[in-house]
Enzyme design. Structure first.
Site, PDB file in Angstrom:
ATOM      1  N   GLU A   9      26.147 -34.773  -1.708  1.00  0.00           N
ATOM      2  CA  GLU A   9      26.891 -34.548  -2.954  1.00  0.00           C
ATOM      3  C   GLU A   9      28.152 -35.400  -3.078  1.00  0.00           C
ATOM      4  OE1 GLU A   9      25.883 -29.893  -3.768  1.00  0.00           O
ATOM      5  OE2 GLU A   9      27.362 -30.271  -2.213  1.00  0.00           O
TER       6      GLU A   9
HETATM    7  C1  TNX Z   1      24.980 -27.328  -1.541  1.00  0.00           C
HETATM    8  S1  TNX Z   1      23.259 -28.263   0.463  1.00  0.00           S
HETATM    9  C2  TNX Z   1      25.773 -27.900  -0.552  1.00  0.00           C
HETATM   10  C3  TNX Z   1      26.851 -27.115   0.042  1.00  0.00           C
HETATM   11  C4  TNX Z   1      26.948 -25.746  -0.561  1.00  0.00           C
HETATM   12  C5  TNX Z   1      25.576 -25.190  -0.757  1.00  0.00           C
HETATM   13  C6  TNX Z   1      25.563 -23.788  -1.227  1.00  0.00           C
HETATM   14  C7  TNX Z   1      24.339 -29.280   0.703  1.00  0.00           C
HETATM   15  C8  TNX Z   1      23.975 -30.366   1.574  1.00  0.00           C
HETATM   16  N1  TNX Z   1      25.486 -29.095   0.072  1.00  0.00           N
HETATM   17  O1  TNX Z   1      28.072 -27.809  -0.104  1.00  0.00           O
HETATM   18  O2  TNX Z   1      27.684 -24.944   0.294  1.00  0.00           O
HETATM   19  O3  TNX Z   1      24.903 -25.988  -1.688  1.00  0.00           O
HETATM   20  O4  TNX Z   1      24.279 -23.275  -1.247  1.00  0.00           O
END
Ligand code: TNX
EC number: 3.2.1.52
Length: 530
Positions: free
Chosen positions: A342
């Protein structure tokens, strides 16, 4: 609920201790025969051959015999004795003699066929149980199987008078995937070492062999780094975490203790420093980590995708190298996770630039890099392990990486994310990847889930547990159980053994074990709990 459960547990145990006949036998109508069937275990073993004529009953004179001269076998023997003593009340001495008589024997032999490096062979005959393996990890896995073959009350913390019978026969078992993991997020809410140890104890029973610790994020920094000390004193200090309610961090000494504790359960710690996004805790602590030299305010909300290290600045790489060097030095395991998910505030070009500089640093300090699956966009070398967290069964970058030779970890968010709610009424958790009931967690195949990523490209599976909504160990347990055993079985048991009816029945029998241990769990209506 741990506290309350324990007191209730004590009362129940006290009551059941009174009768002279074995309590559970009277209660359930079981005779002296075993309460369990061979193979009634999670994860289900690869090969099971029952023999009802060779049940074995532990007695006050049973010893645990470990291979002479093997410190490893002795270590597993002591662990097993520690598990079996409280409920049986037997002394179960751990000895290395060849004395005959009732025994649980732990034998290490490099020549044991069919069990690989992590598997074991377990023979239950009239005078005892023999577990054979090529490694300590294999013996430990066999010990966990033996534990589950005993009646549920073996998990009681007080003596229970009853027959402790193991069903006769032979199990030959080894894992489908080398890597079976769980992840705990210490950044959104810190979890104390004692809580992490308690989770490790639960994981070990299901033959999970890696614990990935998500140590840093926008809301907090949870691992001591001497060259950048304010990361923890400020970034892990009071007011950090979601809603400012999750402060804390691991000192290097505490981290080392956890690594050792996990290793005593044959679990390897995989530490993660998330970058170049998810870095607000570091950037609000050190202004020089920002392109404009201005520290942003700390954040305690659960937004994602707004922070980015400054890709064009040499200070960034000095920081990253310091962190990787110190983390690698305190981590005996082979893997170091650099996040990479992300990074919406980093351009695609900057993301590649960053990964091309940082991935070699992981190697420079002797570790193999894990990254969330976005890392595949940077065409990383084949040694890098992308961790798939998507919710679809198509991902071209991941398939291309697999074709180039990268191994991957499967953690699809809509199947394996333990922080997703079970249903609309679940008081904890998130729901962006959908509700995940225990059957959803079980019904998928890691070896064919993503198009173009076949069995041979899968290093293993992992069940992540993000902590935005989780504070206590009870919260952790409630979200992990009963879904974690489903993921554990997908990681260990052969593809051909996959069967919901069988799994759900074996899962039901875990309920009383969790009750004995004071472990919170979700009483899924999909399971016919006893
Ligand atoms: C997505 S999954 C994220 C996390 C959050 C999570 C909550 C991922 C690699 N990144 O930063 O905590 O969703 O479900």
């Amino acid at each position: 609920m741990r506290q309350r459960r324990t007191i209730l547990g004590l009362l129940a145990t006290a009551v059941l201790c009174l009768p002279a006949v074995p309590a559970a036998a009277t209660q359930t109508g079981h005779g002296p025969g075993p309460e369990r069937e061979l193979g009634d275990v999670i994860p289900v073993p690869a090969e099971v051959e029952p023999n009802s004529r060779t049940d074995f009953t532990l007695g006050p004179h049973t010893s645990i015999r470990t291979q002479a001269g093997s410190a490893e076998a002795k270590r597993v023997g002591r662990y097993l004795a520690g598990v079996l003593r409280p409920a049986t009340g037997y002394s179960l001495p751990v000895v290395s003699s060849d004395r005959r008589g009732s025994a649980i024997s732990l034998v290490l032999s490099k020549h044991e066929p069919k069990v690989g490096d992590q598997g074991y062979r377990l023979d239950v005959g009239r005078s005892g149980v023999t577990i054979r393996a090529r490694t300590g990890a294999g013996l430990f896995a066999g010990a966990q199987t033996l534990r589950q073959l005993l009646p549920a009350r073996i998990e009681a913390d007080r003596t229970v008078r009853r027959a402790w019978t193991v069903p006769g026969g032979t199990i030959v078992d080894k894992p489908r995937f080398a890597y079976r993991g769980a992840m705990l997020d210490l950044a959104r809410h810190f979890h104390e070492p004692a809580e992490i140890r308690s989770y490790i104890d639960e994981l070990a029973q299901y033959k999970i062999n890696h614990l990935h610790l998500h140590l840093t994020d926008d809301q907090g920094w949870r691992i001591q780094i001497d060259s950048w000390p304010k990361l923890t004193t400020v970034g892990g200090g009071p007011g950090t975490g979601v809603d400012g309610e999750g402060p804390g961090f691991l000192t290097k000494a505490e981290y080392a203790d956890l690594v050792a504790y996990a290793a005593s359960r044959y679990i390897t710690i995989v530490p993660e420093i998330d970058m170049p996004g998810h870095t607000n805790a570091a950037q609000s602590t050190y202004a020089e980590l920002n392109c404009d030299g201005v520290a942003p305010p700390p954040r305690t909300d659960i937004e994602v995708g707004y922070s980015s290290l400054c890709i064009g600045s040499e200070t960034t790489y000095r920081f990253v190298e310091d962190v990787i060097r110190e983390l690698a030095a305190m981590t005996p395991g082979p893997y170091l996770h650099i996040g990479g998910d992300e990074a919406h505030a980093t351009t695609d070009e900057d993301y590649r630039t960053f990964m091309n500089r940082v991935l070699p640093l992981v190697e420079k300090y002797g570790k193999q890099a894990f990254g969330w699956n976005e890392v595949a966009q940077a065409d990383p070398p084949a040694s890098v392990v992308p961790q798939y967290w998507g919710t679809t069964t198509e991902n071209a970058d991941l398939a291309e990486a697999a074709a180039r030779g990268n191994k991957v970890i499967m953690s699809p968010a809509n199947k394996s994310y333990l922080d997703m709610k079970y249903d609309a009424n679940t008081p904890l958790g998130l729901q962006w990847a959908g509700f995940i009931e225990v059957r959803d967690a079980y019904e998928w195949d890691p070896g064919s889930h993503v198009t173009g990523v076949g069995e041979q490209s899968v290093l293993g599976v992992e069940a992540p547990l993000w902590s935005e909504t989780l504070r206590s160990i009870d919260d952790i347990e409630f979200m992990a159980f009963p879904r974690l055993p489903a993921i554990a079985e997908l990681g260990w048991s052969p593809r051909a053994s996959h069967d919901w009816e069988s799994f759900s029945q074996r899962l039901a029998e875990q309920g009383p074990r969790w009750e004995q241990r004071g472990v919170d769990f979700y009483r899924s209506p999909q399971i016919d709990w006893p």
